[in-house]
Design a protein around this motif. Structure first.
Motif, PDB file in Angstrom:
ATOM      1  N   MET A   1       0.930  -1.262   0.084  1.00  0.00           N
ATOM      2  CA  MET A   1      -0.166  -0.064   0.246  1.00  0.00           C
ATOM      3  C   MET A   1       1.233   1.291   0.174  1.00  0.00           C
ATOM      4  N   ASP A   2       0.529   2.070  -0.524  1.00  0.00           N
ATOM      5  CA  ASP A   2       1.472   3.225  -0.869  1.00  0.00           C
ATOM      6  C   ASP A   2       0.851   4.244  -0.372  1.00  0.00           C
ATOM      7  N   ARG A   3       1.957   5.071   0.792  1.00  0.00           N
ATOM      8  CA  ARG A   3       1.536   5.859   1.542  1.00  0.00           C
ATOM      9  C   ARG A   3       1.898   7.583   0.767  1.00  0.00           C
ATOM     10  N   HIS A   4       0.270   8.377   0.945  1.00  0.00           N
ATOM     11  CA  HIS A   4       0.564   9.121  -0.243  1.00  0.00           C
ATOM     12  C   HIS A   4       0.894  10.400   0.820  1.00  0.00           C
ATOM     13  N   ILE A   5       1.501  12.141   0.161  1.00  0.00           N
ATOM     14  CA  ILE A   5       1.986  12.472   0.983  1.00  0.00           C
ATOM     15  C   ILE A   5       1.382  13.967   0.551  1.00  0.00           C
ATOM     16  N   LEU A   6       1.379  14.810   0.318  1.00  0.00           N
ATOM     17  CA  LEU A   6       0.490  15.632  -0.108  1.00  0.00           C
ATOM     18  C   LEU A   6       1.601  17.320   0.501  1.00  0.00           C
ATOM     19  N   LEU A   7       2.403  18.054  -0.076  1.00  0.00           N
ATOM     20  CA  LEU A   7       3.440  19.031   0.149  1.00  0.00           C
ATOM     21  C   LEU A   7       2.770  20.339   0.115  1.00  0.00           C
ATOM     22  N   VAL A   8       2.462  21.767   0.828  1.00  0.00           N
ATOM     23  CA  VAL A   8       1.768  22.142   0.622  1.00  0.00           C
ATOM     24  C   VAL A   8       2.650  23.792   0.719  1.00  0.00           C
ATOM     25  N   SER A   9       2.526  24.322  -0.118  1.00  0.00           N
ATOM     26  CA  SER A   9       4.012  25.131  -0.728  1.00  0.00           C
ATOM     27  C   SER A   9       3.441  26.645  -1.649  1.00  0.00           C
ATOM     28  N   LYS A  10       4.538  27.765  -1.383  1.00  0.00           N
ATOM     29  CA  LYS A  10       4.013  29.167  -1.576  1.00  0.00           C
ATOM     30  C   LYS A  10       4.813  28.837  -2.803  1.00  0.00           C
ATOM     31  N   GLY A  11       3.744  29.609  -4.092  1.00  0.00           N
ATOM     32  CA  GLY A  11       4.973  29.626  -5.594  1.00  0.00           C
ATOM     33  C   GLY A  11       6.416  30.437  -5.326  1.00  0.00           C
ATOM     34  N   GLU A  12       7.005  30.639  -4.109  1.00  0.00           N
ATOM     35  CA  GLU A  12       8.221  31.289  -4.130  1.00  0.00           C
ATOM     36  C   GLU A  12       9.251  29.793  -4.057  1.00  0.00           C
ATOM     37  N   SER A  13       8.533  28.909  -3.601  1.00  0.00           N
ATOM     38  CA  SER A  13       9.530  27.862  -3.052  1.00  0.00           C
ATOM     39  C   SER A  13       9.480  26.403  -4.007  1.00  0.00           C
ATOM     40  N   ASP A  14       9.467  27.112  -5.184  1.00  0.00           N
ATOM     41  CA  ASP A  14       9.024  25.533  -6.368  1.00  0.00           C
ATOM     42  C   ASP A  14       9.548  24.948  -6.504  1.00  0.00           C
ATOM     43  N   LEU A  15      11.292  25.435  -6.663  1.00  0.00           N
ATOM     44  CA  LEU A  15      12.496  24.655  -6.794  1.00  0.00           C
ATOM     45  C   LEU A  15      12.700  23.571  -5.252  1.00  0.00           C
ATOM     46  N   LEU A  16      12.708  24.570  -3.616  1.00  0.00           N
ATOM     47  CA  LEU A  16      12.484  23.504  -3.237  1.00  0.00           C
ATOM     48  C   LEU A  16      11.757  22.493  -2.814  1.00  0.00           C
ATOM     49  N   SER A  17      10.493  22.237  -2.839  1.00  0.00           N
ATOM     50  CA  SER A  17       9.572  21.824  -3.323  1.00  0.00           C
ATOM     51  C   SER A  17       9.159  20.494  -3.960  1.00  0.00           C
ATOM     52  N   LYS A  18      10.412  20.769  -5.430  1.00  0.00           N
ATOM     53  CA  LYS A  18      10.352  20.314  -5.987  1.00  0.00           C
ATOM     54  C   LYS A  18      11.125  18.806  -5.664  1.00  0.00           C
ATOM     55  N   PHE A  19      12.547  19.289  -4.911  1.00  0.00           N
ATOM     56  CA  PHE A  19      13.384  18.748  -4.193  1.00  0.00           C
ATOM     57  C   PHE A  19      12.387  17.838  -3.185  1.00  0.00           C
ATOM     58  N   ARG A  20      12.193  18.837  -2.501  1.00  0.00           N
ATOM     59  CA  ARG A  20      11.237  17.729  -1.405  1.00  0.00           C
ATOM     60  C   ARG A  20      10.510  16.526  -1.845  1.00  0.00           C
ATOM     61  N   CYS A  21       9.633  17.048  -3.601  1.00  0.00           N
ATOM     62  CA  CYS A  21       8.862  15.441  -3.769  1.00  0.00           C
ATOM     63  C   CYS A  21       9.496  14.476  -4.374  1.00  0.00           C
ATOM     64  N   ASP A  22      10.962  15.417  -4.825  1.00  0.00           N
ATOM     65  CA  ASP A  22      11.971  14.264  -5.796  1.00  0.00           C
ATOM     66  C   ASP A  22      11.899  13.091  -4.716  1.00  0.00           C
ATOM     67  N   THR A  23      12.760  14.090  -3.797  1.00  0.00           N
ATOM     68  CA  THR A  23      13.004  13.176  -2.462  1.00  0.00           C
ATOM     69  C   THR A  23      11.809  11.692  -2.473  1.00  0.00           C
ATOM     70  N   LEU A  24      11.122  12.126  -1.662  1.00  0.00           N
ATOM     71  CA  LEU A  24       9.959  11.877  -1.311  1.00  0.00           C
ATOM     72  C   LEU A  24       9.798  10.500  -2.008  1.00  0.00           C
ATOM     73  N   GLN A  25       9.337  10.643  -3.382  1.00  0.00           N
ATOM     74  CA  GLN A  25       9.049   9.744  -4.141  1.00  0.00           C
ATOM     75  C   GLN A  25      10.515   8.790  -4.696  1.00  0.00           C
ATOM     76  N   SER A  26      11.891   9.648  -3.920  1.00  0.00           N
ATOM     77  CA  SER A  26      12.500   8.152  -3.918  1.00  0.00           C
ATOM     78  C   SER A  26      12.677   7.361  -3.405  1.00  0.00           C
ATOM     79  N   ALA A  27      11.994   7.640  -2.625  1.00  0.00           N
ATOM     80  CA  ALA A  27      12.203   7.300  -0.852  1.00  0.00           C
ATOM     81  C   ALA A  27      10.875   5.929  -1.291  1.00  0.00           C
TER      82      ALA A  27
END
Length: 121
Positions: free
Chosen positions: A1-27
């Protein structure tokens, strides 16, 4: 069963949010991003994530109101509030894994600082 994570950010943090999503997805986590608290509410209603991660770019009153409203409808929803600045990927993954394991009792709002203290334990 996959665990689903929602990352809530604001537009100015797009690059960091993308990095965090990539980190979570790779795990192995399934992730969804929401660019605002309002959009997060809609995503939570349709996706029902296992964990909501709040980026630090929201005012304290915004976060407090969001968390309060979320817990009125979903009292068991797990939330991780991130601090300003970098969060090491290993620490983010450790926090998510620990929260999602259900071993933290009835607490539903968490901070990275809790898991930094556990690092040496």
């Amino acid at each position: 069963m996959d665990r689903h994570i929602l990352l809530v950010s604001k537009g100015e943090s797009d690059l960091l949010s993308k990095f965090r999503c990539d980190t979570l997805q790779s795990a192995g986590y399934e992730t969804t991003e929401a660019p605002s608290l309002g959009r997060a509410v809609a995503v939570i209603f349709s996706v029902m994530p296992d964990l909501v991660i709040l980026e630090p770019y929201f005012a304290e009153r915004e976060r407090t109101a969001f968390i309060g409203g979320l817990h009125e409808s979903y009292p068991d929803m797990q939330i991780l509030c991130l601090p300003h600045g970098d969060v090491r990927p290993d620490l983010l993954l450790k926090a998510c894994g620990t929260i999602l394991s259900g071993h933290l009792g009835s607490k539903t709002v968490h901070t990275i600082e809790e898991f930094e203290a556990r690092k040496s334990a």
